[in-house]
Write a protein that holds these residues in place. Structure first.
Motif, PDB file in Angstrom:
ATOM      1  N   VAL A 162       7.998  -1.021   6.953  1.00 13.96           N
ATOM      2  CA  VAL A 162       6.620  -0.536   7.025  1.00 13.96           C
ATOM      3  C   VAL A 162       5.608  -1.590   6.606  1.00 13.96           C
ATOM      4  CG1 VAL A 162       5.061   1.256   6.192  1.00 13.96           C
ATOM      5  CG2 VAL A 162       7.428   1.799   6.635  1.00 13.96           C
ATOM      6  N   VAL A 163       5.812  -2.217   5.468  1.00 19.85           N
ATOM      7  CA  VAL A 163       4.830  -3.150   4.931  1.00 19.85           C
ATOM      8  C   VAL A 163       4.556  -4.318   5.885  1.00 19.85           C
ATOM      9  CG1 VAL A 163       4.350  -4.760   3.043  1.00 19.85           C
ATOM     10  CG2 VAL A 163       5.264  -2.491   2.542  1.00 19.85           C
ATOM     11  N   PRO A 164       5.553  -4.984   6.438  1.00 20.23           N
ATOM     12  CA  PRO A 164       5.242  -6.089   7.358  1.00 20.23           C
ATOM     13  C   PRO A 164       4.438  -5.638   8.577  1.00 20.23           C
ATOM     14  CG  PRO A 164       7.531  -6.215   6.682  1.00 20.23           C
ATOM     15  CD  PRO A 164       6.997  -4.913   6.175  1.00 20.23           C
ATOM     16  N   ARG A 165       4.720  -4.450   9.067  1.00 20.05           N
ATOM     17  CA  ARG A 165       3.972  -3.952  10.227  1.00 20.05           C
ATOM     18  C   ARG A 165       2.510  -3.714   9.863  1.00 20.05           C
ATOM     19  NH1 ARG A 165       1.921   0.315  12.630  1.00 20.05           N
ATOM     20  NH2 ARG A 165       2.111   0.553  14.865  1.00 20.05           N
ATOM     21  N   TYR A 166       2.251  -3.084   8.716  1.00 17.68           N
ATOM     22  CA  TYR A 166       0.868  -2.856   8.289  1.00 17.68           C
ATOM     23  C   TYR A 166       0.138  -4.184   8.085  1.00 17.68           C
ATOM     24  CZ  TYR A 166       1.672   2.140   7.392  1.00 17.68           C
ATOM     25  OH  TYR A 166       1.945   3.470   7.513  1.00 17.68           O
ATOM     26  N   LEU A 167       0.789  -5.135   7.451  1.00 18.23           N
ATOM     27  CA  LEU A 167       0.142  -6.423   7.200  1.00 18.23           C
ATOM     28  C   LEU A 167      -0.126  -7.190   8.489  1.00 18.23           C
ATOM     29  CD1 LEU A 167       2.059  -7.616   4.016  1.00 18.23           C
ATOM     30  CD2 LEU A 167      -0.266  -6.706   4.152  1.00 18.23           C
ATOM     31  N   ALA A 168       0.778  -7.086   9.454  1.00 13.35           N
ATOM     32  CA  ALA A 168       0.628  -7.852  10.692  1.00 13.35           C
ATOM     33  C   ALA A 168      -0.357  -7.213  11.665  1.00 13.35           C
ATOM     34  CB  ALA A 168       1.991  -8.004  11.368  1.00 13.35           C
ATOM     35  N   LYS A 169      -0.432  -5.885  11.704  1.00 12.15           N
ATOM     36  CA  LYS A 169      -1.195  -5.229  12.763  1.00 12.15           C
ATOM     37  C   LYS A 169      -2.430  -4.471  12.288  1.00 12.15           C
ATOM     38  CE  LYS A 169       2.707  -4.846  15.807  1.00 12.15           C
ATOM     39  NZ  LYS A 169       3.339  -4.089  16.844  1.00 12.15           N
ATOM     40  N   THR A 170      -2.781  -4.575  11.015  1.00 10.92           N
ATOM     41  CA  THR A 170      -3.922  -3.813  10.509  1.00 10.92           C
ATOM     42  C   THR A 170      -5.216  -4.178  11.230  1.00 10.92           C
ATOM     43  OG1 THR A 170      -2.987  -3.424   8.341  1.00 10.92           O
ATOM     44  CG2 THR A 170      -5.369  -3.431   8.478  1.00 10.92           C
ATOM     45  N   ILE A 171      -5.523  -5.442  11.308  1.00 11.74           N
ATOM     46  CA  ILE A 171      -6.800  -5.854  11.898  1.00 11.74           C
ATOM     47  C   ILE A 171      -6.835  -5.569  13.395  1.00 11.74           C
ATOM     48  CG2 ILE A 171      -8.301  -7.835  12.355  1.00 11.74           C
ATOM     49  CD1 ILE A 171      -7.508  -8.914   9.629  1.00 11.74           C
ATOM     50  N   THR A 172      -5.740  -5.803  14.098  1.00 12.89           N
ATOM     51  CA  THR A 172      -5.745  -5.578  15.549  1.00 12.89           C
ATOM     52  C   THR A 172      -5.778  -4.093  15.903  1.00 12.89           C
ATOM     53  OG1 THR A 172      -3.331  -5.698  15.633  1.00 12.89           O
ATOM     54  CG2 THR A 172      -4.543  -7.732  16.041  1.00 12.89           C
ATOM     55  N   GLU A 173      -5.130  -3.244  15.112  1.00  9.59           N
ATOM     56  CA  GLU A 173      -5.088  -1.820  15.440  1.00  9.59           C
ATOM     57  C   GLU A 173      -6.266  -1.029  14.883  1.00  9.59           C
ATOM     58  OE1 GLU A 173      -0.245  -1.223  15.805  1.00  9.59           O
ATOM     59  OE2 GLU A 173      -1.315  -0.311  14.134  1.00  9.59           O
ATOM     60  N   THR A 174      -6.808  -1.432  13.743  1.00  9.69           N
ATOM     61  CA  THR A 174      -7.842  -0.614  13.095  1.00  9.69           C
ATOM     62  C   THR A 174      -9.192  -1.298  12.970  1.00  9.69           C
ATOM     63  OG1 THR A 174      -7.289  -1.355  10.863  1.00  9.69           O
ATOM     64  CG2 THR A 174      -6.074   0.552  11.722  1.00  9.69           C
ATOM     65  N   ASN A 175      -9.251  -2.606  13.141  1.00  2.00           N
ATOM     66  CA  ASN A 175     -10.475  -3.387  12.947  1.00  2.00           C
ATOM     67  C   ASN A 175     -11.025  -3.248  11.518  1.00  2.00           C
ATOM     68  OD1 ASN A 175     -10.569  -4.455  15.551  1.00  2.00           O
ATOM     69  ND2 ASN A 175     -11.593  -2.613  16.330  1.00  2.00           N
ATOM     70  N   LEU A 229      -5.006   4.061   4.127  1.00  2.00           N
ATOM     71  CA  LEU A 229      -5.465   5.374   3.672  1.00  2.00           C
ATOM     72  C   LEU A 229      -6.326   6.088   4.711  1.00  2.00           C
ATOM     73  CD1 LEU A 229      -6.332   4.688  -0.065  1.00  2.00           C
ATOM     74  CD2 LEU A 229      -4.353   5.877   0.857  1.00  2.00           C
ATOM     75  N   ALA A 230      -7.187   5.348   5.398  1.00  2.00           N
ATOM     76  CA  ALA A 230      -8.133   5.990   6.307  1.00  2.00           C
ATOM     77  C   ALA A 230      -7.604   6.122   7.730  1.00  2.00           C
ATOM     78  CB  ALA A 230      -9.442   5.209   6.320  1.00  2.00           C
ATOM     79  N   ASP A 231      -6.834   5.148   8.204  1.00  8.29           N
ATOM     80  CA  ASP A 231      -6.411   5.171   9.596  1.00  8.29           C
ATOM     81  C   ASP A 231      -4.959   5.604   9.778  1.00  8.29           C
ATOM     82  OD1 ASP A 231      -8.852   4.404  10.689  1.00  8.29           O
ATOM     83  OD2 ASP A 231      -8.457   2.299  10.233  1.00  8.29           O
ATOM     84  N   TYR A 232      -4.041   4.910   9.147  1.00 12.65           N
ATOM     85  CA  TYR A 232      -2.622   5.232   9.342  1.00 12.65           C
ATOM     86  C   TYR A 232      -2.243   6.558   8.683  1.00 12.65           C
ATOM     87  CZ  TYR A 232      -2.019   0.432  10.948  1.00 12.65           C
ATOM     88  OH  TYR A 232      -2.107  -0.743  11.637  1.00 12.65           O
ATOM     89  N   ARG A 233      -2.804   6.825   7.509  1.00 13.44           N
ATOM     90  CA  ARG A 233      -2.457   8.058   6.794  1.00 13.44           C
ATOM     91  C   ARG A 233      -3.684   8.959   6.659  1.00 13.44           C
ATOM     92  NH1 ARG A 233       0.106   6.994   1.355  1.00 13.44           N
ATOM     93  NH2 ARG A 233       0.406   9.217   1.530  1.00 13.44           N
ATOM     94  N   GLY A 234      -4.512   8.993   7.668  1.00 19.12           N
ATOM     95  CA  GLY A 234      -5.752   9.764   7.614  1.00 19.12           C
ATOM     96  C   GLY A 234      -5.525  11.256   7.443  1.00 19.12           C
ATOM     97  N   TYR A 235      -4.562  11.799   8.147  1.00 19.26           N
ATOM     98  CA  TYR A 235      -4.296  13.240   8.027  1.00 19.26           C
ATOM     99  C   TYR A 235      -3.751  13.579   6.635  1.00 19.26           C
ATOM    100  CZ  TYR A 235      -5.079  13.823  12.997  1.00 19.26           C
ATOM    101  OH  TYR A 235      -5.641  13.856  14.233  1.00 19.26           O
ATOM    102  N   ASP A 236      -2.934  12.696   6.082  1.00 17.44           N
ATOM    103  CA  ASP A 236      -2.411  12.899   4.740  1.00 17.44           C
ATOM    104  C   ASP A 236      -3.555  12.895   3.719  1.00 17.44           C
ATOM    105  OD1 ASP A 236      -0.451  13.131   2.692  1.00 17.44           O
ATOM    106  OD2 ASP A 236      -0.550  10.975   2.371  1.00 17.44           O
TER     107      ASP A 236
END
Length: 169
Positions: free
Chosen positions: A104-117, A126-133
């Protein structure tokens, strides 16, 4: 131990608020500032205010226990044993070979800016990947706050009606 041994409920509330602030400072040291802010605001702030308001409407000293100490002690020992046994199979804290560090961690670190800006990884998680949580947690806290306010409002209304009924006699 001081909270458990305390017989004054006012003292329990104040000590619990202090404990919550201490936990918030530990979370800051662990670089979990977002969780520390939540703990400080909800755990120490809102909870302490709600509990003090509840104490204002009720008595401030604990009633004598109606049972012995053996059953609660037994329950605590069983739950503590289950928790310790359940954590024995977990990898040591911070191990780079643990599942979360490899998947999980490498994916979040690698794709955060490209997927969420969003340049901040914690904010994007907290806001995008786990927004519903996060929305669910906020809903639970909001619902609990509304429930406590309704309970306190009903208690105050009942006690005010009792005062007016006694004055008219």
């Amino acid at each position: 131990m001081a909270i458990v041994r305390q017989r004054s409920l006012f003292g329990v509330v104040i000590l619990a608020g202090i404990y919550s602030f201490l936990i918030a400072s530990v979370l800051i040291v662990l670089d979990a500032v977002d969780v520390a802010m939540t703990e400080a605001s909800v755990g120490a702030g809102v909870s302490t205010v709600v509990l003090l308001a509840t104490l204002h409407l009720t008595k401030t000293s604990e009633s004598a226990p109606m049972h012995g100490n053996l059953l609660p002690l037994f329950v605590v020992i069983v739950v503590a044993t289950a928790l310790v046994w359940g954590t024995l199979s977990l990898p040591p804290f911070g191990t780079p070979e643990s599942v979360i560090q490899r998947h999980v961690v490498p994916r979040y670190l690698a794709k955060t800016i490209t997927e969420t800006n969003v340049p901040n990884v914690v904010t994007s998680v907290l806001a995008d990947y786990r927004g519903y949580d996060t929305l669910g947690e906020t809903t639970v806290i909001f619902t609990a706050g509304i429930g406590v306010m309704l309970l306190l409002r009903g208690w105050r209304r009942k006690s005010n009606n009792d005062d007016h009924a006694g004055a008219s006699k």
